[in-house]
Design an enzyme around this catalytic site. Structure first.
Site, PDB file in Angstrom:
ATOM      1  N   ASN A 173      36.238   7.633 -17.289  1.00 11.34           N
ATOM      2  CA  ASN A 173      36.233   9.073 -16.972  1.00 11.34           C
ATOM      3  C   ASN A 173      36.190   9.327 -15.465  1.00 11.34           C
ATOM      4  O   ASN A 173      36.155  10.481 -15.030  1.00 11.34           O
ATOM      5  CB  ASN A 173      35.080   9.797 -17.680  1.00 11.34           C
ATOM      6  N   ASP A 223      36.389  10.568 -21.501  1.00 13.80           N
ATOM      7  CA  ASP A 223      34.979  10.266 -21.658  1.00 13.80           C
ATOM      8  C   ASP A 223      34.736   9.520 -22.975  1.00 13.80           C
ATOM      9  O   ASP A 223      35.431   9.752 -23.959  1.00 13.80           O
ATOM     10  CB  ASP A 223      34.226  11.606 -21.688  1.00 13.80           C
ATOM     11  N   ASN A 240      24.195   8.270 -21.870  1.00 16.37           N
ATOM     12  CA  ASN A 240      25.453   7.636 -21.462  1.00 16.37           C
ATOM     13  C   ASN A 240      25.519   6.171 -21.881  1.00 16.37           C
ATOM     14  O   ASN A 240      26.557   5.694 -22.336  1.00 16.37           O
ATOM     15  CB  ASN A 240      25.626   7.763 -19.951  1.00 16.37           C
ATOM     16  N   THR A 270      22.262  -6.738 -19.099  1.00 16.43           N
ATOM     17  CA  THR A 270      21.659  -6.853 -17.773  1.00 16.43           C
ATOM     18  C   THR A 270      20.389  -7.696 -17.794  1.00 16.43           C
ATOM     19  O   THR A 270      19.679  -7.735 -18.810  1.00 16.43           O
ATOM     20  CB  THR A 270      21.300  -5.441 -17.248  1.00 16.43           C
ATOM     21  N   TYR A 315      16.785   2.023 -17.407  1.00 17.06           N
ATOM     22  CA  TYR A 315      18.105   1.394 -17.414  1.00 17.06           C
ATOM     23  C   TYR A 315      18.101   0.164 -18.326  1.00 17.06           C
ATOM     24  O   TYR A 315      18.938   0.025 -19.226  1.00 17.06           O
ATOM     25  CB  TYR A 315      18.510   1.016 -15.983  1.00 17.06           C
ATOM     26  N   PHE A 354      23.014 -10.811 -13.814  1.00 14.13           N
ATOM     27  CA  PHE A 354      21.967 -10.717 -12.805  1.00 14.13           C
ATOM     28  C   PHE A 354      22.560  -9.849 -11.682  1.00 14.13           C
ATOM     29  O   PHE A 354      23.204  -8.864 -11.983  1.00 14.13           O
ATOM     30  CB  PHE A 354      21.436 -12.114 -12.463  1.00 14.13           C
TER      31      PHE A 354
END
Ligand code: UFG
Length: 327
Positions: A32, A51, A92, A117, A141, A169
């Protein structure tokens, strides 16, 4: 059959699109442009500006391009922003991923490589993090990504939708014409290089009282092209029927914030003045990967192991493009 790359105009996404194009794989980018850059995607690659929440467009794209495999980068990635606006991160990163998975089920696309992550681990209990380490994210996050990992496990069991969740990382480095361009920038290496370019007066060091060698946070810095390569290997793993996996991607070496700034000084030959600042909320003291599983399962090994070379590659990008993709 194309690979759908969500967030393919972003930093890691565009490096992966470049690697897919190099190996001749048909690819379609879905982005987007809320964070990404149209110029980061080669002009010959089909580009859908839309989106993830637009599920009709998503379903149409999956069908039109006959997609069987998805690489899902599109997400917000700033740890400090997630502490202030967790709502944005859950919406999101988590809710929109759920919408993507349901669109994939409808379209019969049943393989996904997901950008996870190191932030899923939280404060470490061991020096080197294996994938089995407890997952207690220290910030929204990391939690937004951990939720998706659990959803992926559940969707595999229920619907046979297989995944590889790659736990990055600290992504860094670049190519002469491809690199990091965030607005606002919050990451250590680009900020240090912006000081060297004269775009900022100094760099703040967020906390010097952590239980680490010099008191500043330790991270594992991994070149974006090595991350890109791992996505291709993860697609191959899924293609040959491999099981769902959660896999770390790092260099296995930890550098403190001060050490990184010193490397940036050496590479740029600029003094890069620093200023002491309080700890930043949501920062674990240390995140260093074991990437043994990535090697054993995917056959992946990072090629860029020297931090000076990695920072030098980022420096070349920033010097050639001081205003990022605007230049
Ligand atoms: N830092 C500073 N000054 C700055 C910027 C950063 O001292 O101006 C410090 C941070 O406090 C942290 C370290 O540098 O201790 C690294 O910070 P980054 O913002 O560069 O990266 P993070 O470790 O917070 O997060 C990054 C990605 C995440 C990913 C994580 C995995 O942004 O998406 O690495 O380790 F999950």
């Amino acid at each position: 059959m194309s690979v759908l790359v969500t967030g393919g105009a972003g930093y890691i996404g565009s490096a992966t699109v470049a690697a897919l194009v190099r190996r001749g794989q048909p690819v379609v980018v879905y982005d987007n442009l809320s964070k990404g850059h149209r110029r980061a995607v080669p002009p010959e690659v089909p580009f859908i500006q839309a989106d993830l929440a637009d599920s009709a467009r998503l379903r149409q794209t999956l069908r039109e391009f006959n997609v069987s495999q998805v690489i899902h980068f599109a997400a917000f990635t700033s740890v400090p922003e997630s502490v202030e606006r967790p709502d944005l991160y859950f919406q999101n990163n988590t809710v929109n991923t759920l919408a993507l998975l349901d669109a994939m089920r409808d379209a019969g696309a049943d393989q996904i490589v997901f950008s996870s992550t190191a932030s899923v681990y939280g404060e470490p209990r061991t020096e080197i993090l294996e994938e089995t380490h407890p997952k207690q994210p220290a910030n929204p996050y990391g939690l937004s990504k951990r939720f998706v990992e659990r959803i992926l496990e559940t969707y595999d069991a229920a619907f046979g939708l297989r995944h590889v969740a790659l736990r990055y990382f600290n992504a860094c480095g670049g190519a002469p014409d491809r690199g990091e361009d965030h607005d606002p920038e919050t990451h250590l290496i680009p900020i240090a290089l912006q000081v060297a370019l004269g775009q900022r007066p100094h760099i703040q060091v967020f906390g010097a009282d952590y239980p680490t060698g010099d008191g500043t946070c330790v991270r594992d810095y991994i070149h974006v092209d090595d991350l890109a390569e791992a996505h291709l290997l993860a697609l191959d793993h899924l293609e040959r029927g491999g099981a769902s996996e959660q896999i770390n991607l790092g260099n296995g070496r930890g550098y403190s914030v001060r050490q990184v700034i010193d490397v940036a000084r050496a590479v740029t030959r600029h003094p890069i003045p620093e200023q002491a600042a309080p700890r930043r909320a949501g920062d674990p003291s240390r995140l260093v990967a074991s990437s043994r599983k990535a090697h054993d399962i995917l056959g992946w090994r990072p090629r860029h192991v020297n931090l000076d070379d990695i920072v030098a590659s980022a420096w070349e990008w920033h010097r050639r493009h001081p205003r990022g993709y605007e230049d």
